[in-house]
Design a protein around this motif. Structure first.
Motif, mmCIF file in Angstrom:
data_model
loop_
_atom_site.group_PDB
_atom_site.id
_atom_site.type_symbol
_atom_site.label_atom_id
_atom_site.label_comp_id
_atom_site.label_asym_id
_atom_site.label_seq_id
_atom_site.Cartn_x
_atom_site.Cartn_y
_atom_site.Cartn_z
ATOM 1 N N ALA A 91 0.851 -1.190 0.000
ATOM 2 C CA ALA A 91 0.000 0.000 0.000
ATOM 3 C C ALA A 91 0.882 1.233 0.000
ATOM 4 C CB ALA A 91 -0.932 0.016 1.211
ATOM 5 N N VAL A 92 0.346 2.326 -0.504
ATOM 6 C CA VAL A 92 1.064 3.600 -0.588
ATOM 7 C C VAL A 92 0.215 4.693 0.046
ATOM 8 C CG1 VAL A 92 1.972 5.361 -2.143
ATOM 9 C CG2 VAL A 92 2.309 2.941 -2.681
ATOM 10 N N TYR A 93 0.856 5.514 0.864
ATOM 11 C CA TYR A 93 0.204 6.667 1.479
ATOM 12 C C TYR A 93 0.928 7.924 1.011
ATOM 13 C CZ TYR A 93 -2.077 3.330 4.615
ATOM 14 O OH TYR A 93 -2.820 2.287 5.119
ATOM 15 N N CYS A 94 0.201 8.811 0.349
ATOM 16 C CA CYS A 94 0.766 10.060 -0.182
ATOM 17 C C CYS A 94 0.233 11.227 0.624
ATOM 18 C CB CYS A 94 0.397 10.228 -1.652
ATOM 19 S SG CYS A 94 0.739 11.890 -2.321
ATOM 20 N N ALA A 95 1.123 11.978 1.276
ATOM 21 C CA ALA A 95 0.744 13.156 2.057
ATOM 22 C C ALA A 95 1.026 14.418 1.254
ATOM 23 C CB ALA A 95 1.519 13.183 3.368
ATOM 24 N N ASN A 96 0.007 15.253 1.123
ATOM 25 C CA ASN A 96 0.143 16.497 0.359
ATOM 26 C C ASN A 96 -0.976 17.431 0.775
ATOM 27 O OD1 ASN A 96 -0.865 17.997 -2.398
ATOM 28 N ND2 ASN A 96 1.366 17.949 -2.203
ATOM 29 N N SER A 119 0.152 16.486 7.690
ATOM 30 C CA SER A 119 -0.235 15.479 6.699
ATOM 31 C C SER A 119 0.731 14.297 6.662
ATOM 32 C CB SER A 119 -0.326 16.115 5.309
ATOM 33 O OG SER A 119 -1.342 17.083 5.260
ATOM 34 N N GLY A 120 2.036 14.575 6.602
ATOM 35 C CA GLY A 120 3.009 13.493 6.512
ATOM 36 C C GLY A 120 2.969 12.590 7.724
ATOM 37 N N ALA A 121 2.926 13.182 8.917
ATOM 38 C CA ALA A 121 2.853 12.398 10.145
ATOM 39 C C ALA A 121 1.555 11.621 10.209
ATOM 40 C CB ALA A 121 2.984 13.318 11.357
ATOM 41 N N LYS A 151 15.685 24.315 7.517
ATOM 42 C CA LYS A 151 15.493 23.300 6.484
ATOM 43 C C LYS A 151 14.412 23.704 5.500
ATOM 44 C CE LYS A 151 13.679 19.365 7.627
ATOM 45 N NZ LYS A 151 13.496 18.079 8.322
ATOM 46 N N GLY A 152 13.396 24.420 5.990
ATOM 47 C CA GLY A 152 12.250 24.762 5.163
ATOM 48 C C GLY A 152 11.063 23.891 5.522
ATOM 49 N N HIS A 153 9.887 24.253 5.004
ATOM 50 C CA HIS A 153 8.643 23.599 5.410
ATOM 51 C C HIS A 153 7.741 23.310 4.211
ATOM 52 C CE1 HIS A 153 5.220 22.401 7.618
ATOM 53 N NE2 HIS A 153 4.712 23.586 7.921
ATOM 54 N N PRO A 154 8.120 22.330 3.367
ATOM 55 C CA PRO A 154 7.202 21.879 2.322
ATOM 56 C C PRO A 154 6.114 21.021 2.975
ATOM 57 C CG PRO A 154 9.225 20.602 2.243
ATOM 58 C CD PRO A 154 9.401 21.616 3.330
ATOM 59 N N LEU A 155 4.955 21.567 3.156
ATOM 60 C CA LEU A 155 3.948 21.113 4.107
ATOM 61 C C LEU A 155 3.770 19.604 4.184
ATOM 62 C CD1 LEU A 155 1.242 23.813 3.231
ATOM 63 C CD2 LEU A 155 3.149 23.993 4.822
ATOM 64 N N GLY A 156 3.405 18.977 3.080
ATOM 65 C CA GLY A 156 3.124 17.549 3.110
ATOM 66 C C GLY A 156 4.330 16.692 3.410
ATOM 67 N N CYS A 189 4.452 17.474 15.057
ATOM 68 C CA CYS A 189 4.013 18.319 13.955
ATOM 69 C C CYS A 189 2.566 18.739 14.188
ATOM 70 C CB CYS A 189 4.122 17.543 12.635
ATOM 71 S SG CYS A 189 4.558 18.537 11.223
ATOM 72 N N THR A 190 2.309 20.032 14.182
ATOM 73 C CA THR A 190 0.938 20.524 14.263
ATOM 74 C C THR A 190 0.471 20.925 12.874
ATOM 75 O OG1 THR A 190 1.770 22.721 14.796
ATOM 76 C CG2 THR A 190 1.091 21.329 16.633
ATOM 77 N N GLY A 191 -0.831 21.090 12.734
ATOM 78 C CA GLY A 191 -1.341 21.450 11.413
ATOM 79 C C GLY A 191 -2.636 22.224 11.483
#
Length: 381
Positions: A46-51, A82-84, A323-328, A361-363
């Motif tokens: 299975a694949v989980y894509c966070a974006n 999202s990623g977490a 590092k930067g914050h590319p959200l997903g 990680c908060t969102g």
């Protein structure tokens, strides 16, 4: 409980990637993570894509040409968490016996949005007070910063010191967007964004990046196999009119659950990657995660405990500020970073002897709650 292992992980450099489309960027991280884990597409169930902002069915678009044979692809959006959240959902499915080996990746390409702040709510301008008022996250954190300075008898230089520490760490990280040191004076002299937060106290908003991990119930043939000791995702609770904006309630609640799930406490943690989108956030999360008693965040920072070489280094990657914050991608990248430290693979920024790591990680921002979502993971060897 079934052990879940991180058997491989990778990330791209975070920064500007002109001419590189999101699928290509994500594929770079995916292929490196799979190679790191020693698995082929046929091994992934299975694949989980966070974006967050990439549009519909992005996961299927990204993996279409990688040789996966019709396995389920789940697209996960939970703002900055999202990623977490993708890792959390994958772990749930594995604990339920649905899968043995899965791929989780996060991807974001913010440079295509044209700059500026990211709206807190894109779809609810009629019913959400923050959205209707045009509220943006720098303003929310600036209010927290102002209250912190007043209530804790802190100085603007105390906020700036977080950026100095994390930018110093970022100079050691080849994946970080910002790789130059700075001083307290330079941080305070940088352009004001939302008083008291200056430009260098806010994470870069023009950044692309991807990160990927392979999770498995099968113990890898590694000297230091990394386990997911606990995984928690919670939502915000409707607050009363007298809520404390320095409480970080949602993160404190997630941390308590994560520690209980793992049978550990804050004193057991050797390395932390947390959501320092703004300098004030790191200080608040010191307390929410139990690294410092309430009121002692500045004292912890000044003691050097959270620097590389200190008792519990925080954001050795440079954090979101460097590092930067590319959200997903952020939540997944935090776990890759901690995995490298636990395995002794973090190079010049290695936290020596690390056995337990924490990611947080908060969102999202919604009127009336601390945050929309918060996640805390504990990893260990």
């Amino acid at each position: 409980m079934q052990n879940i292992y991180m058997t491989g992980g990778a990330m791209t450099a975070f920064g500007r990637h002109p001419g590189v489309l999101a699928p290509e960027l994500a594929q770079q991280a995916i292929l490196k993570a799979m190679d790191d884990a020693g698995v082929a597409p046929g091994d992934i169930q299975a694949v989980y894509c966070a974006n967050v902002l990439g549009g519909m069915i992005l996961g299927q678009l990204i993996v279409r040409d990688l040789g996966f044979k019709g396995i389920p692809v789940y697209n996960v959006e939970n703002a900055c968490a999202s990623g977490a959240t993708g890792v959390h959902l994958a772990r749930h499915a594995m604990l339920a016996g649905q899968y043995d080996t899965v791929l989780v990746f996060g991807i974001e390409q913010l440079t295509t949005l044209g700059g500026g702040t990211i709206p807190m709510q894109r779809n609810d301008h009629k019913t959400d007070l923050y959205a209707r008022a045009g509220m943006v996250l720098p303003a929310v954190y600036a209010m927290r910063g102002t209250r912190f300075l007043h209530e804790r008898d802190a100085k603007p230089a105390d906020l700036a010191a977080v950026a100095v520490k994390n930018r110093r760490h970022g100079t050691l990280n080849e994946f970080a967007q910002q790789r130059t040191e700075t001083t307290v004076e330079e941080v305070l002299a940088s352009r004001m964004i939302a008083d008291p937060l200056t430009l260098l106290q806010c994470c870069p908003s023009q950044v692309d990046g991807a990160a990927a991990v392979v999770l498995s119930t099968r113990r890898p043939d590694q000297a230091r196999a990394v386990k997911v000791l606990s995984s928690v995702v919670v939502s915000g609770i409707r607050e009363e009119a007298d809520d404390d904006i320095l409480d970080a309630e949602i993160t404190a609640r997630a941390a308590r659950q994560a520690y209980e799930q793992a049978g550990l406490g804050p004193d057991d943690v050797d390395v932390v990657e947390l959501h320092d989108a703004f300098t004030i956030a790191e200080l608040l999360y010191y307390e929410a995660l139990g690294l410092a008693p309430r009121g002692d965040a500045v004292a912890l920072l000044k003691s050097g405990a959270t620097r590389l070489g200190g008792r519990v280094p925080v954001n050795p990657s440079g954090g979101l500020l460097a590092k930067g914050h590319p959200l997903g991608a952020t939540g997944v990248a935090q776990m890759v970073e901690v995995m490298w430290h636990l395995q002794g693979r973090a190079g010049a920024r290695q936290v020596e002897g690390a056995k337990v790591g924490l990611t947080q990680c908060t969102g999202g921002g919604i009127a009336g709650v601390d945050h929309a979502a918060s996640s805390v993971h504990l990893l260990g060897v």
